[in-house]
Design a protein around this motif. Structure first.
Motif, PDB file in Angstrom:
ATOM      1  N   ARG A   1       0.846  -1.191   0.000  1.00  0.00           N
ATOM      2  CA  ARG A   1       0.000   0.000   0.000  1.00  0.00           C
ATOM      3  C   ARG A   1       0.884   1.245   0.000  1.00  0.00           C
ATOM      4  O   ARG A   1       1.995   1.236   0.542  1.00  0.00           O
ATOM      5  CB  ARG A   1      -0.885   0.052   1.256  1.00  0.00           C
ATOM      6  N   ARG A   2       0.354   2.331  -0.556  1.00  0.00           N
ATOM      7  CA  ARG A   2       1.028   3.638  -0.470  1.00  0.00           C
ATOM      8  C   ARG A   2       0.479   4.358   0.755  1.00  0.00           C
ATOM      9  O   ARG A   2      -0.727   4.377   0.994  1.00  0.00           O
ATOM     10  CB  ARG A   2       0.769   4.469  -1.719  1.00  0.00           C
ATOM     11  N   ILE A   3       1.369   4.968   1.514  1.00  0.00           N
ATOM     12  CA  ILE A   3       0.961   5.731   2.691  1.00  0.00           C
ATOM     13  C   ILE A   3       0.404   7.066   2.195  1.00  0.00           C
ATOM     14  O   ILE A   3       1.054   7.775   1.437  1.00  0.00           O
ATOM     15  CB  ILE A   3       2.147   5.945   3.642  1.00  0.00           C
ATOM     16  N   ASP A   4      -0.814   7.386   2.608  1.00  0.00           N
ATOM     17  CA  ASP A   4      -1.465   8.599   2.109  1.00  0.00           C
ATOM     18  C   ASP A   4      -0.898   9.852   2.770  1.00  0.00           C
ATOM     19  O   ASP A   4      -0.029   9.785   3.637  1.00  0.00           O
ATOM     20  CB  ASP A   4      -2.987   8.510   2.258  1.00  0.00           C
ATOM     21  N   ARG A   5      -1.395  11.018   2.338  1.00  0.00           N
ATOM     22  CA  ARG A   5      -0.852  12.300   2.814  1.00  0.00           C
ATOM     23  C   ARG A   5      -1.086  12.532   4.298  1.00  0.00           C
ATOM     24  O   ARG A   5      -0.413  13.349   4.920  1.00  0.00           O
ATOM     25  CB  ARG A   5      -1.412  13.454   1.995  1.00  0.00           C
ATOM     26  N   ARG A   6      -2.040  11.802   4.900  1.00  0.00           N
ATOM     27  CA  ARG A   6      -2.286  11.912   6.338  1.00  0.00           C
ATOM     28  C   ARG A   6      -1.336  11.048   7.145  1.00  0.00           C
ATOM     29  O   ARG A   6      -1.302  11.112   8.373  1.00  0.00           O
ATOM     30  CB  ARG A   6      -3.710  11.463   6.675  1.00  0.00           C
ATOM     31  N   GLY A   7      -0.583  10.175   6.459  1.00  0.00           N
ATOM     32  CA  GLY A   7       0.316   9.257   7.151  1.00  0.00           C
ATOM     33  C   GLY A   7      -0.383   7.981   7.569  1.00  0.00           C
ATOM     34  O   GLY A   7      -0.038   7.379   8.571  1.00  0.00           O
ATOM     35  N   CYS A   8      -1.388   7.561   6.772  1.00  0.00           N
ATOM     36  CA  CYS A   8      -2.176   6.378   7.120  1.00  0.00           C
ATOM     37  C   CYS A   8      -2.131   5.331   6.007  1.00  0.00           C
ATOM     38  O   CYS A   8      -2.023   5.659   4.832  1.00  0.00           O
ATOM     39  CB  CYS A   8      -3.625   6.768   7.364  1.00  0.00           C
ATOM     40  N   VAL A   9      -2.243   4.086   6.404  1.00  0.00           N
ATOM     41  CA  VAL A   9      -2.371   2.958   5.488  1.00  0.00           C
ATOM     42  C   VAL A   9      -3.780   2.413   5.680  1.00  0.00           C
ATOM     43  O   VAL A   9      -4.195   2.154   6.811  1.00  0.00           O
ATOM     44  CB  VAL A   9      -1.327   1.863   5.788  1.00  0.00           C
ATOM     45  N   THR A  10      -4.519   2.231   4.569  1.00  0.00           N
ATOM     46  CA  THR A  10      -5.901   1.775   4.640  1.00  0.00           C
ATOM     47  C   THR A  10      -6.032   0.407   3.995  1.00  0.00           C
ATOM     48  O   THR A  10      -5.456   0.151   2.946  1.00  0.00           O
ATOM     49  CB  THR A  10      -6.820   2.780   3.907  1.00  0.00           C
ATOM     50  N   GLN A  11      -6.791  -0.475   4.618  1.00  0.00           N
ATOM     51  CA  GLN A  11      -7.074  -1.806   4.065  1.00  0.00           C
ATOM     52  C   GLN A  11      -8.545  -2.117   4.287  1.00  0.00           C
ATOM     53  O   GLN A  11      -9.035  -2.021   5.412  1.00  0.00           O
ATOM     54  CB  GLN A  11      -6.196  -2.864   4.731  1.00  0.00           C
ATOM     55  N   ASP A  12      -9.233  -2.486   3.224  1.00  0.00           N
ATOM     56  CA  ASP A  12     -10.646  -2.849   3.315  1.00  0.00           C
ATOM     57  C   ASP A  12     -10.806  -4.293   3.762  1.00  0.00           C
ATOM     58  O   ASP A  12      -9.919  -5.124   3.566  1.00  0.00           O
ATOM     59  CB  ASP A  12     -11.333  -2.675   1.961  1.00  0.00           C
ATOM     60  N   ASN A  13     -11.955  -4.559   4.352  1.00  0.00           N
ATOM     61  CA  ASN A  13     -12.411  -5.897   4.701  1.00  0.00           C
ATOM     62  C   ASN A  13     -11.476  -6.652   5.648  1.00  0.00           C
ATOM     63  O   ASN A  13     -11.119  -7.790   5.394  1.00  0.00           O
ATOM     64  CB  ASN A  13     -12.688  -6.714   3.434  1.00  0.00           C
ATOM     65  N   ILE A  14     -11.111  -6.030   6.728  1.00  0.00           N
ATOM     66  CA  ILE A  14     -10.449  -6.736   7.829  1.00  0.00           C
ATOM     67  C   ILE A  14     -11.502  -6.853   8.913  1.00  0.00           C
ATOM     68  O   ILE A  14     -11.964  -5.850   9.456  1.00  0.00           O
ATOM     69  CB  ILE A  14      -9.223  -5.983   8.359  1.00  0.00           C
ATOM     70  N   VAL A  15     -11.915  -8.046   9.209  1.00  0.00           N
ATOM     71  CA  VAL A  15     -12.976  -8.342  10.165  1.00  0.00           C
ATOM     72  C   VAL A  15     -14.237  -7.545   9.799  1.00  0.00           C
ATOM     73  O   VAL A  15     -14.864  -6.905  10.615  1.00  0.00           O
ATOM     74  CB  VAL A  15     -12.547  -8.069  11.622  1.00  0.00           C
ATOM     75  N   GLY A  16     -14.566  -7.545   8.511  1.00  0.00           N
ATOM     76  CA  GLY A  16     -15.813  -6.979   8.045  1.00  0.00           C
ATOM     77  C   GLY A  16     -15.871  -5.482   7.829  1.00  0.00           C
ATOM     78  O   GLY A  16     -16.909  -4.967   7.455  1.00  0.00           O
ATOM     79  N   MET A  17     -14.783  -4.761   8.051  1.00  0.00           N
ATOM     80  CA  MET A  17     -14.820  -3.322   7.798  1.00  0.00           C
ATOM     81  C   MET A  17     -13.446  -2.794   7.424  1.00  0.00           C
ATOM     82  O   MET A  17     -12.445  -3.496   7.546  1.00  0.00           O
ATOM     83  CB  MET A  17     -15.390  -2.556   8.991  1.00  0.00           C
ATOM     84  N   ARG A  18     -13.423  -1.553   6.952  1.00  0.00           N
ATOM     85  CA  ARG A  18     -12.170  -0.902   6.568  1.00  0.00           C
ATOM     86  C   ARG A  18     -11.385  -0.548   7.824  1.00  0.00           C
ATOM     87  O   ARG A  18     -11.951  -0.133   8.833  1.00  0.00           O
ATOM     88  CB  ARG A  18     -12.501   0.363   5.786  1.00  0.00           C
ATOM     89  N   ARG A  19     -10.074  -0.704   7.764  1.00  0.00           N
ATOM     90  CA  ARG A  19      -9.191  -0.349   8.886  1.00  0.00           C
ATOM     91  C   ARG A  19      -8.170   0.669   8.398  1.00  0.00           C
ATOM     92  O   ARG A  19      -7.641   0.561   7.297  1.00  0.00           O
ATOM     93  CB  ARG A  19      -8.451  -1.560   9.436  1.00  0.00           C
ATOM     94  N   VAL A  20      -7.895   1.655   9.225  1.00  0.00           N
ATOM     95  CA  VAL A  20      -6.938   2.707   8.917  1.00  0.00           C
ATOM     96  C   VAL A  20      -5.847   2.664   9.977  1.00  0.00           C
ATOM     97  O   VAL A  20      -6.128   2.796  11.164  1.00  0.00           O
ATOM     98  CB  VAL A  20      -7.625   4.093   8.895  1.00  0.00           C
TER      99      VAL A  20
END
Length: 104
Positions: free
Chosen positions: A26-45
């Protein structure tokens, strides 16, 4: 509307989830966060810090333990327990994980 902060002595342990997800780049966004969808049923940041924005990182979740590593240097940017009750995963800085200033 946000609630008032919970005092430190009244905070509960995060609800842990025993989930394993293979490595994802993943690319780290401008906020300094990595996002992944569908971890235990929802998006995680995952927060890894604004100074890491724009870098490529690998996210690995193994038995509820999330590890985010910089692809170029191999530096561990975050190593934390996945909290199944929250979308935004707070990073608790430690001395050994990405705390040294870059000027050294």
């Amino acid at each position: 509307m946000r609630g008032k902060p919970v005092p430190k002595d009244e905070r509960a342990e995060p609800a842990r989830a025993d989930v394993t997800i293979g490595p994802r780049i993943r690319r780290i966004d401008r906020r300094g966060c990595v996002t992944q969808d569908n971890i235990v049923g929802m998006r995680r940041v995952f927060n890894v810090g604004k100074h890491n924005a724009g870098r490529m990182a690998e996210l690995l979740v193994d038995h509820g333990q999330a590890v985010i590593t910089d692809l170029e240097t191999g530096e561990i940017l975050a190593d934390q327990t996945l909290d199944a009750t929250r979308e935004y995963q707070y990073r608790k800085p430690t001395d050994s994980v990405n705390d040294a200033p870059r000027q050294m």
